[in-house]
Design a protein around this motif. Structure first.
Motif, PDB file in Angstrom:
ATOM      1  N   ARG A 280      19.857 -10.317  15.832  1.00 54.75           N
ATOM      2  CA  ARG A 280      19.766 -10.727  17.238  1.00 54.75           C
ATOM      3  C   ARG A 280      20.756  -9.934  18.094  1.00 54.75           C
ATOM      4  N   ALA A 281      21.933  -9.684  17.549  1.00 52.65           N
ATOM      5  CA  ALA A 281      22.927  -8.896  18.274  1.00 52.65           C
ATOM      6  C   ALA A 281      22.425  -7.475  18.506  1.00 52.65           C
ATOM      7  N   GLY A 282      21.846  -6.861  17.463  1.00 53.80           N
ATOM      8  CA  GLY A 282      21.334  -5.510  17.603  1.00 53.80           C
ATOM      9  C   GLY A 282      20.114  -5.430  18.486  1.00 53.80           C
ATOM     10  N   ARG A 283      19.357  -6.494  18.533  1.00 56.42           N
ATOM     11  CA  ARG A 283      18.139  -6.498  19.361  1.00 56.42           C
ATOM     12  C   ARG A 283      18.465  -6.607  20.845  1.00 56.42           C
ATOM     13  N   ALA A 284      19.368  -7.494  21.209  1.00 57.66           N
ATOM     14  CA  ALA A 284      19.580  -7.788  22.630  1.00 57.66           C
ATOM     15  C   ALA A 284      20.958  -7.406  23.145  1.00 57.66           C
ATOM     16  N   GLY A 285      21.875  -7.016  22.296  1.00 56.98           N
ATOM     17  CA  GLY A 285      23.192  -6.593  22.771  1.00 56.98           C
ATOM     18  C   GLY A 285      23.908  -7.689  23.535  1.00 56.98           C
ATOM     19  N   VAL A 286      24.477  -7.332  24.667  1.00 59.58           N
ATOM     20  CA  VAL A 286      25.257  -8.302  25.439  1.00 59.58           C
ATOM     21  C   VAL A 286      24.395  -9.399  26.041  1.00 59.58           C
ATOM     22  N   GLU A 287      23.081  -9.228  26.024  1.00 56.87           N
ATOM     23  CA  GLU A 287      22.165 -10.264  26.522  1.00 56.87           C
ATOM     24  C   GLU A 287      21.730 -11.233  25.432  1.00 56.87           C
ATOM     25  N   ALA A 288      22.246 -11.079  24.249  1.00 60.30           N
ATOM     26  CA  ALA A 288      21.807 -11.896  23.120  1.00 60.30           C
ATOM     27  C   ALA A 288      22.316 -13.329  23.218  1.00 60.30           C
ATOM     28  N   THR A 289      21.603 -14.217  22.557  1.00 60.11           N
ATOM     29  CA  THR A 289      22.131 -15.547  22.245  1.00 60.11           C
ATOM     30  C   THR A 289      22.363 -15.576  20.735  1.00 60.11           C
ATOM     31  N   LEU A 290      23.535 -16.091  20.351  1.00 64.69           N
ATOM     32  CA  LEU A 290      23.953 -16.055  18.961  1.00 64.69           C
ATOM     33  C   LEU A 290      24.395 -17.441  18.510  1.00 64.69           C
ATOM     34  N   PRO A 291      24.318 -17.726  17.213  1.00 64.60           N
ATOM     35  CA  PRO A 291      24.766 -19.039  16.735  1.00 64.60           C
ATOM     36  C   PRO A 291      26.285 -19.121  16.717  1.00 64.60           C
ATOM     37  N   ASP A 292      26.807 -20.265  17.161  1.00 61.23           N
ATOM     38  CA  ASP A 292      28.248 -20.488  17.028  1.00 61.23           C
ATOM     39  C   ASP A 292      28.524 -21.108  15.654  1.00 61.23           C
ATOM     40  N   ASP A 293      29.731 -21.609  15.449  1.00 60.98           N
ATOM     41  CA  ASP A 293      30.094 -22.132  14.132  1.00 60.98           C
ATOM     42  C   ASP A 293      29.292 -23.364  13.737  1.00 60.98           C
ATOM     43  N   GLU A 294      28.620 -23.989  14.713  1.00 62.49           N
ATOM     44  CA  GLU A 294      27.792 -25.159  14.423  1.00 62.49           C
ATOM     45  C   GLU A 294      26.308 -24.849  14.562  1.00 62.49           C
ATOM     46  N   ASP A 295      25.961 -23.556  14.559  1.00 63.33           N
ATOM     47  CA  ASP A 295      24.581 -23.078  14.651  1.00 63.33           C
ATOM     48  C   ASP A 295      23.909 -23.413  15.980  1.00 63.33           C
ATOM     49  N   ARG A 296      24.704 -23.650  17.008  1.00 64.05           N
ATOM     50  CA  ARG A 296      24.137 -23.802  18.343  1.00 64.05           C
ATOM     51  C   ARG A 296      23.953 -22.420  18.946  1.00 64.05           C
ATOM     52  N   MET A 297      22.788 -22.162  19.556  1.00 60.27           N
ATOM     53  CA  MET A 297      22.511 -20.853  20.128  1.00 60.27           C
ATOM     54  C   MET A 297      23.140 -20.761  21.516  1.00 60.27           C
ATOM     55  N   ARG A 298      24.000 -19.756  21.685  1.00 58.01           N
ATOM     56  CA  ARG A 298      24.766 -19.653  22.930  1.00 58.01           C
ATOM     57  C   ARG A 298      24.840 -18.203  23.387  1.00 58.01           C
ATOM     58  N   PRO A 299      24.971 -17.972  24.687  1.00 56.58           N
ATOM     59  CA  PRO A 299      25.038 -16.608  25.209  1.00 56.58           C
ATOM     60  C   PRO A 299      26.299 -15.884  24.740  1.00 56.58           C
ATOM     61  N   VAL A 300      26.193 -14.571  24.624  1.00 55.09           N
ATOM     62  CA  VAL A 300      27.335 -13.746  24.253  1.00 55.09           C
ATOM     63  C   VAL A 300      28.517 -13.993  25.184  1.00 55.09           C
ATOM     64  N   ALA A 301      28.247 -14.134  26.476  1.00 55.32           N
ATOM     65  CA  ALA A 301      29.333 -14.308  27.452  1.00 55.32           C
ATOM     66  C   ALA A 301      30.174 -15.545  27.131  1.00 55.32           C
ATOM     67  N   GLU A 302      29.528 -16.642  26.741  1.00 53.64           N
ATOM     68  CA  GLU A 302      30.260 -17.866  26.406  1.00 53.64           C
ATOM     69  C   GLU A 302      31.083 -17.684  25.135  1.00 53.64           C
ATOM     70  N   LEU A 303      30.464 -17.105  24.126  1.00 54.85           N
ATOM     71  CA  LEU A 303      31.170 -16.897  22.861  1.00 54.85           C
ATOM     72  C   LEU A 303      32.352 -15.946  23.047  1.00 54.85           C
ATOM     73  N   LEU A 304      32.164 -14.939  23.892  1.00 56.37           N
ATOM     74  CA  LEU A 304      33.241 -13.987  24.150  1.00 56.37           C
ATOM     75  C   LEU A 304      34.411 -14.676  24.840  1.00 56.37           C
ATOM     76  N   GLU A 305      34.132 -15.495  25.834  1.00 57.99           N
ATOM     77  CA  GLU A 305      35.196 -16.193  26.551  1.00 57.99           C
ATOM     78  C   GLU A 305      36.024 -17.056  25.598  1.00 57.99           C
ATOM     79  N   GLU A 306      35.346 -17.763  24.713  1.00 60.38           N
ATOM     80  CA  GLU A 306      36.056 -18.614  23.753  1.00 60.38           C
ATOM     81  C   GLU A 306      36.872 -17.783  22.760  1.00 60.38           C
ATOM     82  N   MET A 307      36.291 -16.695  22.297  1.00 57.03           N
ATOM     83  CA  MET A 307      37.003 -15.850  21.342  1.00 57.03           C
ATOM     84  C   MET A 307      38.257 -15.255  21.964  1.00 57.03           C
ATOM     85  N   VAL A 308      38.149 -14.744  23.182  1.00 54.33           N
ATOM     86  CA  VAL A 308      39.302 -14.130  23.841  1.00 54.33           C
ATOM     87  C   VAL A 308      40.419 -15.145  24.031  1.00 54.33           C
TER      88      VAL A 308
END
Length: 369
Positions: A280-308
């Motif tokens: 999914r990351a390779g398909r959509a890049g920064v526009e992707a939605t990815l699973p978080d640690d609880e398998d909830r699908m979330r936008p890259v922007a949200e996951l990035l904010e939390e990681m930073v």
């Protein structure tokens, strides 16, 4: 694996080493050139770092020395780019060459690469370029701890680094065609989490025997402990268009490694979930939605904010907080894939190639820091 081949803890912990693969092209029109040997022959003496051949003659690899900070490492890459450009060739920094077709690139005439060519067959026909990031580890136990911790962050890093939307003269409808290409290689995914260093040694030895390869350096995993260098190495990222993007991604890996070394271990995703997230990351890049640690699908922007937010204390300690903040700009720009698509417009590959050549040329002079 011999004890003498293990070098964890021999240097300062959490130092950095970078390897950047680039395409050698005609400086006028960006067409691929099989000129790796010519470049190496013409290179003068380098103050720091190395320039080496790669699997294909149309590629070159820039390798930094051991660096204390992100700025130091990226500045060294810029100097190495400048040295290569001074030989008269052009360069393109992309995970795939946008217009080259199979047959345009030939394999490098070296025993290791000839052996890889024999193993891969047509799977290796399309050259791809990556950014590899090494982080020095204080000991083997920490290396495994960091390796296990970084596994679950790989899809987010891959989404941010996606910089190869074009391949063979067409839009692949992916953000990283390099990711698609490497899926045809053996031992190129992500290994399972390891219980400890002995577990890594045993599993590596077993796979080496079954694969009938000389050693673990022929395991092309996206992420691996690297005992010979005393590092953990991330190999999953496309080569980046600009030093600013490179610095931001290196800072993310640096800070994540520092954070995971001291964090309470969290069980990472199983292989099938991690593989799906990477696709999914390779398909959509920064526009992707990815699973978080609880398998909830979330936008890259949200996951990035939390990681930073999570790794910022480690980033401050490692002196890369400012570079880490560069991820926000990368996101706004659409990542490398978004920038490339903007330059190509409605299939104007000539303009795209000219823009990519100009970016690589300018990057040697406009290094962050």
């Amino acid at each position: 694996m011999d004890d003498e081949a293990q070098h964890f803890g021999e240097g300062e912990p959490f130092t950095l080493g970078l390897e950047e693969e680039l395409f050698i092209v005609d400086p006028a029109d960006g067409r691929l050139r099989n000129a790796g040997a010519d470049v190496l022959e013409q290179l003068g003496e380098l103050e720091r770092g190395e320039v080496k051949s790669e699997l294909h003659r149309s590629q070159i690899e820039l390798i930094t020395g051991i660096c204390a900070t992100v700025d130091e490492a990226v500045a060294e890459l810029c100097d190495l780019r400048a040295a290569v450009l001074a030989t008269g060739v052009g360069l393109i920094a992309s995970g795939t060459h946008p217009t080259a077709v199979e047959g345009d690139s030939v394999f490098t005439d070296k025993p290791r690469y000839e052996r890889i060519h024999d193993w891969l067959g047509d799977a290796g026909a399309t050259p791809v370029c990556a950014l590899h990031i090494h982080v020095g580890m204080p000991d083997a136990a920490t290396a495994i701890r960091v390796f296990n911790g970084l596994r679950r962050h790989l899809p987010l890093l891959e989404a941010l680094a996606a910089n190869s939307p074009f391949r063979h003269g067409r839009d692949t409808r992916l953000a990283s065609a390099r990711e698609l290409t490497l899926r045809s290689w053996p031992r190129a995914g992500v290994p399972r989490a390891m219980a400890d260093f002995d577990d890594f040694v045993r599993s590596t030895a077993r796979l080496t025997r079954v694969a009938e390869v000389p050693d673990y350096t022929f395991h092309w995993w996206k992420l691996r402990p690297h005992p010979r260098l005393g590092t953990v190495e991330i190999r999953a990222l496309d080569t980046q268009l600009s030093p600013q993007h490179t610095a931001a991604l290196v800072a993310a890996v640096h800070a994540l490694a520092g954070y995971e070394a001291g964090a309470e271990p969290i069980e990472g995703p199983p292989a099938e979930i991690l593989d799906e997230a990477s696709f999914r990351a390779g398909r959509a890049g920064v526009e992707a939605t990815l699973p978080d640690d609880e398998d909830r699908m979330r936008p890259v922007a949200e996951l990035l904010e939390e990681m930073v937010a999570r790794v910022r204390p480690a980033a401050r300690e490692l002196r890369c907080a400012a570079q880490l903040d560069g991820l926000a700009a990368l996101l706004r720009e659409g990542g490398g894939a978004g920038i490339q698509r903007g330059a190509c417009g409605d299939g104007d590959f000539r303009s795209l190639l000219e823009a990519l050549v100009a970016r690589a040329r300018d990057s040697a002079q406009r290094c962050p820091g």
